[in-house]
Design a protein around this motif. Structure first.
Motif, mmCIF file in Angstrom:
data_model
loop_
_atom_site.group_PDB
_atom_site.id
_atom_site.type_symbol
_atom_site.label_atom_id
_atom_site.label_comp_id
_atom_site.label_asym_id
_atom_site.label_seq_id
_atom_site.Cartn_x
_atom_site.Cartn_y
_atom_site.Cartn_z
ATOM 1 N N PHE A 157 0.968 -0.972 -0.071
ATOM 2 C CA PHE A 157 -0.021 0.093 -0.090
ATOM 3 C C PHE A 157 0.885 1.375 -0.020
ATOM 4 N N LEU A 158 0.379 2.392 -0.771
ATOM 5 C CA LEU A 158 0.990 3.613 -0.522
ATOM 6 C C LEU A 158 0.861 4.155 0.908
ATOM 7 N N ASP A 159 1.716 5.036 1.120
ATOM 8 C CA ASP A 159 1.595 5.806 2.402
ATOM 9 C C ASP A 159 0.726 7.092 2.215
ATOM 10 N N LYS A 160 -0.689 6.574 2.289
ATOM 11 C CA LYS A 160 -1.636 7.532 2.100
ATOM 12 C C LYS A 160 -2.813 7.139 3.102
ATOM 13 N N PRO A 161 -3.059 7.995 4.009
ATOM 14 C CA PRO A 161 -4.100 7.366 5.189
ATOM 15 C C PRO A 161 -5.671 7.198 4.356
ATOM 16 N N ILE A 188 -8.940 -7.987 6.016
ATOM 17 C CA ILE A 188 -8.860 -7.109 4.731
ATOM 18 C C ILE A 188 -7.984 -6.189 4.972
ATOM 19 N N ASN A 189 -7.096 -6.193 4.186
ATOM 20 C CA ASN A 189 -6.001 -5.014 4.134
ATOM 21 C C ASN A 189 -6.729 -3.850 3.308
ATOM 22 N N LEU A 190 -6.760 -2.909 3.755
ATOM 23 C CA LEU A 190 -7.366 -1.743 2.985
ATOM 24 C C LEU A 190 -6.545 -0.432 2.899
ATOM 25 N N GLY A 191 -6.550 0.084 1.755
ATOM 26 C CA GLY A 191 -5.987 1.513 1.503
ATOM 27 C C GLY A 191 -5.712 1.729 -0.068
ATOM 28 N N TYR A 192 -4.901 2.476 -0.300
ATOM 29 C CA TYR A 192 -4.373 2.745 -1.735
ATOM 30 C C TYR A 192 -3.457 1.689 -2.189
#
Length: 195
Positions: free
Chosen positions: A21-25, A169-173
């Motif tokens: 994942f990108l470091d984006k909250p 579930i891992n979740l993000g961008y």
């Protein structure tokens, strides 16, 4: 009305399991929006047994680490959110509210542990899938995982035994550089029978 091809691509055809994942909250308001969409998915007798625990801090995710298989540690650490999709064994307490058309719905489940457990498991899993589709619809990427010791997750997060973890579930961008090649899917002929 059929949804457009771009939506199909986003939800299914181009969607991938995120492995980094990108470091984006991911804002809390977006988590609520996902839930508010996913909760509208069909469950038997509108039972809604799924419960979601959002691990958003490093400290919360550290509690999960001992339960993960080694291949899931780094991706979970990089995810802004890890969701524990759980089921509520006492979901039927809410039946008078969620299924008012049948005043006996709560008693039906209270008196039949096997039916309650089967309903919770089946519909909780279904609801987790709705959650993933809702997250994708809102522009997030998902990394569902079953490489986890669920007994350890339950002991850490649900010691009273009312909720039980189903999957994570891992979740993000998603970081597209961490994607694996897409694996083949079974054909219609291999997976389907029409009578």
């Amino acid at each position: 009305m059929k949804i457009d091809n771009a939506s199909l691509q986003q939800l299914f055809l181009d969607a991938r399991t995120a492995n980094g994942f990108l470091d984006k909250p991911v804002p809390a308001a977006l988590l609520q929006e996902i839930y508010d969409i996913a909760k509208m998915g069909a469950t038997s007798m509108n039972s809604q047994p799924a419960r979601y625990v959002f691990l958003t801090s490093d400290a919360a995710k550290q509690r999960l680490m001992p339960a993960l298989s080694p291949g899931n540690v780094v991706k979970t650490q990089s995810a802004p959110v890890c969701v524990i999709v759980a089921t509520d064994s006492q979901f039927f307490e809410h039946m008078p509210f969620v299924f008012p058309s049948n005043p006996n719905a709560k008693a039906l489940f209270e008196g039949n542990a096997a039916m309650a457990q089967g309903t919770a498991s089946r519909n909780g899993t279904l609801s987790g899938a709705y959650f993933m589709i809702a997250a994708r619809a809102l522009g997030l990427d998902c990394g569902p995982m079953s490489g986890v010791d669920l007994a350890k997750v339950n002991a850490e997060f649900f010691p009273d035994g009312r909720f039980t973890a189903n999957f994570l579930i891992n979740l993000g961008y998603g970081d597209s550089s961490k994607l694996f090649p897409r694996h083949p899917r079974l054909s219609f002929e291999q997976a389907c029978t029409v009578y």
